[in-house]
Design a protein around this motif. Structure first.
Motif, short mmCIF file in Angstrom:
data_model
loop_
_atom_site.label_atom_id
_atom_site.label_comp_id
_atom_site.label_asym_id
_atom_site.label_seq_id
_atom_site.Cartn_x
_atom_site.Cartn_y
_atom_site.Cartn_z
N TRP A 182 0.94 -1.31 -0.07
CA TRP A 182 -0.09 -0.01 0.08
C TRP A 182 0.84 1.25 0.07
O TRP A 182 0.38 2.24 -0.59
CB TRP A 182 -0.99 0.00 1.21
CG TRP A 182 -2.17 -0.96 0.97
CD1 TRP A 182 -2.42 -2.15 1.70
CD2 TRP A 182 -3.03 -0.87 0.03
NE1 TRP A 182 -3.31 -2.67 1.01
CE2 TRP A 182 -3.90 -1.89 0.06
CE3 TRP A 182 -3.33 0.11 -1.30
CZ2 TRP A 182 -5.22 -2.33 -0.77
CZ3 TRP A 182 -4.31 -0.37 -2.17
CH2 TRP A 182 -5.14 -1.20 -1.85
N PHE A 183 2.07 1.38 0.74
CA PHE A 183 2.76 2.38 0.56
C PHE A 183 3.55 2.67 -0.84
O PHE A 183 3.86 3.78 -1.04
CB PHE A 183 4.09 2.10 1.46
CG PHE A 183 3.78 2.65 2.75
CD1 PHE A 183 3.39 4.08 3.39
CD2 PHE A 183 3.75 1.84 3.98
CE1 PHE A 183 3.16 4.51 4.21
CE2 PHE A 183 3.19 2.41 5.19
CZ PHE A 183 3.13 3.69 5.72
N THR A 184 3.47 1.68 -1.62
CA THR A 184 3.72 1.71 -3.08
C THR A 184 2.93 2.00 -4.15
O THR A 184 3.20 2.41 -5.39
CB THR A 184 4.94 0.79 -3.40
OG1 THR A 184 4.20 -0.41 -3.35
CG2 THR A 184 6.18 0.93 -2.25
N CYS A 185 1.58 1.83 -3.91
CA CYS A 185 0.69 1.73 -4.94
C CYS A 185 -0.74 2.63 -4.71
O CYS A 185 -1.50 2.34 -5.36
CB CYS A 185 0.47 0.41 -5.50
SG CYS A 185 -0.62 -0.85 -4.46
N TYR A 186 -0.79 3.21 -3.38
CA TYR A 186 -2.19 3.65 -3.10
C TYR A 186 -2.66 4.83 -4.00
O TYR A 186 -3.83 4.59 -4.29
CB TYR A 186 -1.95 4.08 -1.59
CG TYR A 186 -3.25 4.83 -1.13
CD1 TYR A 186 -4.09 3.66 -0.49
CD2 TYR A 186 -3.85 5.90 -1.08
CE1 TYR A 186 -5.46 3.93 0.00
CE2 TYR A 186 -5.04 6.40 -0.64
CZ TYR A 186 -5.79 5.35 -0.17
OH TYR A 186 -7.06 5.68 0.36
N PRO A 187 -1.69 5.47 -4.51
CA PRO A 187 -2.44 6.61 -5.36
C PRO A 187 -3.18 6.24 -6.68
O PRO A 187 -4.44 6.35 -6.79
CB PRO A 187 -1.40 7.37 -5.85
CG PRO A 187 -0.29 7.38 -4.71
CD PRO A 187 -0.45 6.02 -4.08
N ILE A 188 -2.72 4.99 -7.07
CA ILE A 188 -3.30 4.20 -8.28
C ILE A 188 -4.73 3.52 -7.75
O ILE A 188 -5.69 3.68 -8.68
CB ILE A 188 -2.60 3.42 -8.96
CG1 ILE A 188 -3.12 3.01 -10.48
CG2 ILE A 188 -2.17 2.13 -8.10
CD1 ILE A 188 -3.01 4.27 -11.36
N ASP A 189 -4.50 3.34 -6.62
CA ASP A 189 -6.01 2.70 -6.08
C ASP A 189 -7.00 3.69 -5.80
O ASP A 189 -8.31 3.50 -6.25
CB ASP A 189 -5.75 2.02 -4.98
CG ASP A 189 -7.08 1.43 -4.17
OD1 ASP A 189 -7.46 0.47 -4.82
OD2 ASP A 189 -7.69 1.61 -2.99
N VAL A 190 -6.72 5.05 -5.65
CA VAL A 190 -7.66 6.24 -5.32
C VAL A 190 -8.38 6.46 -6.95
O VAL A 190 -9.38 6.60 -6.96
CB VAL A 190 -6.96 7.32 -4.89
CG1 VAL A 190 -8.07 8.58 -4.97
CG2 VAL A 190 -6.59 7.09 -3.56
N ILE A 191 -7.43 6.36 -7.79
CA ILE A 191 -7.95 6.81 -9.27
C ILE A 191 -8.74 5.70 -9.63
O ILE A 191 -9.85 5.98 -10.31
CB ILE A 191 -6.83 6.77 -10.30
CG1 ILE A 191 -5.83 7.82 -9.82
CG2 ILE A 191 -7.17 6.74 -11.69
CD1 ILE A 191 -4.46 7.89 -10.70
N LYS A 192 -8.59 4.41 -9.39
CA LYS A 192 -9.47 3.26 -9.58
C LYS A 192 -10.74 3.29 -8.96
O LYS A 192 -11.92 3.12 -9.42
CB LYS A 192 -8.66 1.85 -9.07
CG LYS A 192 -9.71 0.76 -9.55
CD LYS A 192 -9.24 -0.47 -8.58
CE LYS A 192 -9.55 -0.40 -7.16
NZ LYS A 192 -10.96 -0.54 -6.97
N SER A 193 -10.94 3.88 -7.68
CA SER A 193 -12.21 3.84 -6.97
C SER A 193 -12.96 5.12 -7.64
O SER A 193 -14.26 4.92 -7.75
CB SER A 193 -12.00 4.00 -5.46
OG SER A 193 -11.15 2.98 -4.89
N LYS A 194 -12.15 6.11 -7.77
CA LYS A 194 -12.99 7.20 -8.44
C LYS A 194 -13.70 6.64 -9.65
O LYS A 194 -14.92 7.23 -10.03
CB LYS A 194 -11.94 8.32 -8.72
CG LYS A 194 -11.55 9.08 -7.60
CD LYS A 194 -12.51 10.00 -6.92
CE LYS A 194 -11.99 11.12 -5.83
NZ LYS A 194 -13.01 11.96 -5.57
#
Length: 310
Positions: free
Chosen positions: A236-248
């Motif tokens: 999660w420390f290395t890929c969290y921002p892309i998860d936010v984009i996915k959720s949006k």
């Protein structure tokens, strides 16, 4: 038995033939997936609502928890659980199954190359995990899309009556592509995230075995839980921002004509324009709080299942 075969068997902790080993890996992965969902769903619901809520709706994770408890009760944390319970079990079984297959493949290559130390390198652990993540991403994307739609519905009457109704409405709104909305960021997150995930766990297990001169099956459960927690943080420390984009993307309007984001890149630009870098870390606190217990449970369940099946 040759020395090379003994080394390979020791690394895998089993003398099973290939097909039997794959079945056991998949079954153990399913156990890990079920443990992951049951322990992590409340954290995940909190995270998704923070990520996808309109600006100003929540002041933080605790505000989400308070409002959810007040309006929907404790069961609100487990909205959409059936889909991930079935789906995540399948996803995690794919992750662990492919990862173990890739580890065996790399071990075989190391042996064929005549290497003095046939243990996998950090790069090989990462590539094994990345392959597992990408393979899983094609299944995880629609499953997470359905779960997120169900988790974030708060109006009465409910927009979706369940997973099947959700799929139908997604298809009506945007066709087959609508069901797989968010696939590209999911593949990026899963590929890199799982690479870091399995690299962290396997590196810690490898170090433990070497330092204490023990076999994998002799590592005590509490240390496996610790390594699983560390793996969750590494991911999660290395890929969290892309998860936010996915959720949006996956909480955007169903109809193409009403969607706020035309692509993952467009979504990233709008997040940055509206909230700057902080916008890519909304919901990070519940995710990190979730990472340790959930991934400790996941790896512990997997390793126990493997040990039980032999």
């Amino acid at each position: 038995m040759s020395m090379e075969t003994e080394i390979a068997a020791s690394l895998e902790g089993s003398h099973d033939d290939g097909s039997s080993r794959v079945i056991k890996d998949v079954l153990a992965g399913t156990c890990g997936g079920i443990a992951q969902v049951l322990s992590g769903q409340p954290f995940d619901t909190t995270k998704v609502r923070l990520q996808s809520a309109p600006e100003g709706k929540y002041t933080g994770a605790l505000d989400v928890v308070k409002k959810l408890m007040a309006n929907e009760g404790f069961s609100g944390f487990y909205k959409g659980t059936l889909t991930p319970l079935i789906g995540v079990g399948a996803c995690v079984s794919i992750q662990f199954g492919v990862n173990e297959f890739m580890k065996r493949m790399f071990t075989g290559r190391n042996i064929q190359a005549g290497m003095a130390d046939t243990r996998l390198s950090s790069g090989q652990f990462y590539l094994s995990g990345a392959a597992a993540g990408i393979a899983n991403g094609f299944l995880a994307s629609p499953i997470e899309h359905i779960r997120i739609r169900l988790q974030t519905q708060t109006s009465v009457p409910l927009l979706y009556n369940g997973p099947i109704d959700c799929i139908k409405k997604m298809y009506v709104g945007s066709g087959f592509a609508g069901i797989f909305r968010g696939l590209n960021p999911t593949l990026i997150r899963e590929g890199h995230g799982m690479g870091m995930y399995f690299l962290a766990f396997e590196a810690l297990v490898k170090k433990d075995m070497s330092r204490n001169k023990i076999e994998r099956k002799e590592i005590p459960g509490w240390r496996l839980c610790t390594y699983g927690a560390a793996a969750g943080y590494a991911m999660w420390f290395t890929c969290y921002p892309i998860d936010v984009i996915k959720s949006k993307l996956q909480t955007d309007a169903l109809s193409k004509t009403s969607q706020q984001y035309s692509s993952a890149i467009d979504c990233a630009k709008k997040i940055y324009t509206t909230n700057g870098i902080r916008g890519f870390f909304r919901g990070f606190l519940p995710t990190i709080l979730r990472a340790a217990p959930v991934n400790a449970c996941t790896f512990y369940a997997f390793e126990l299942a493997i040990r039980y099946m032999g």
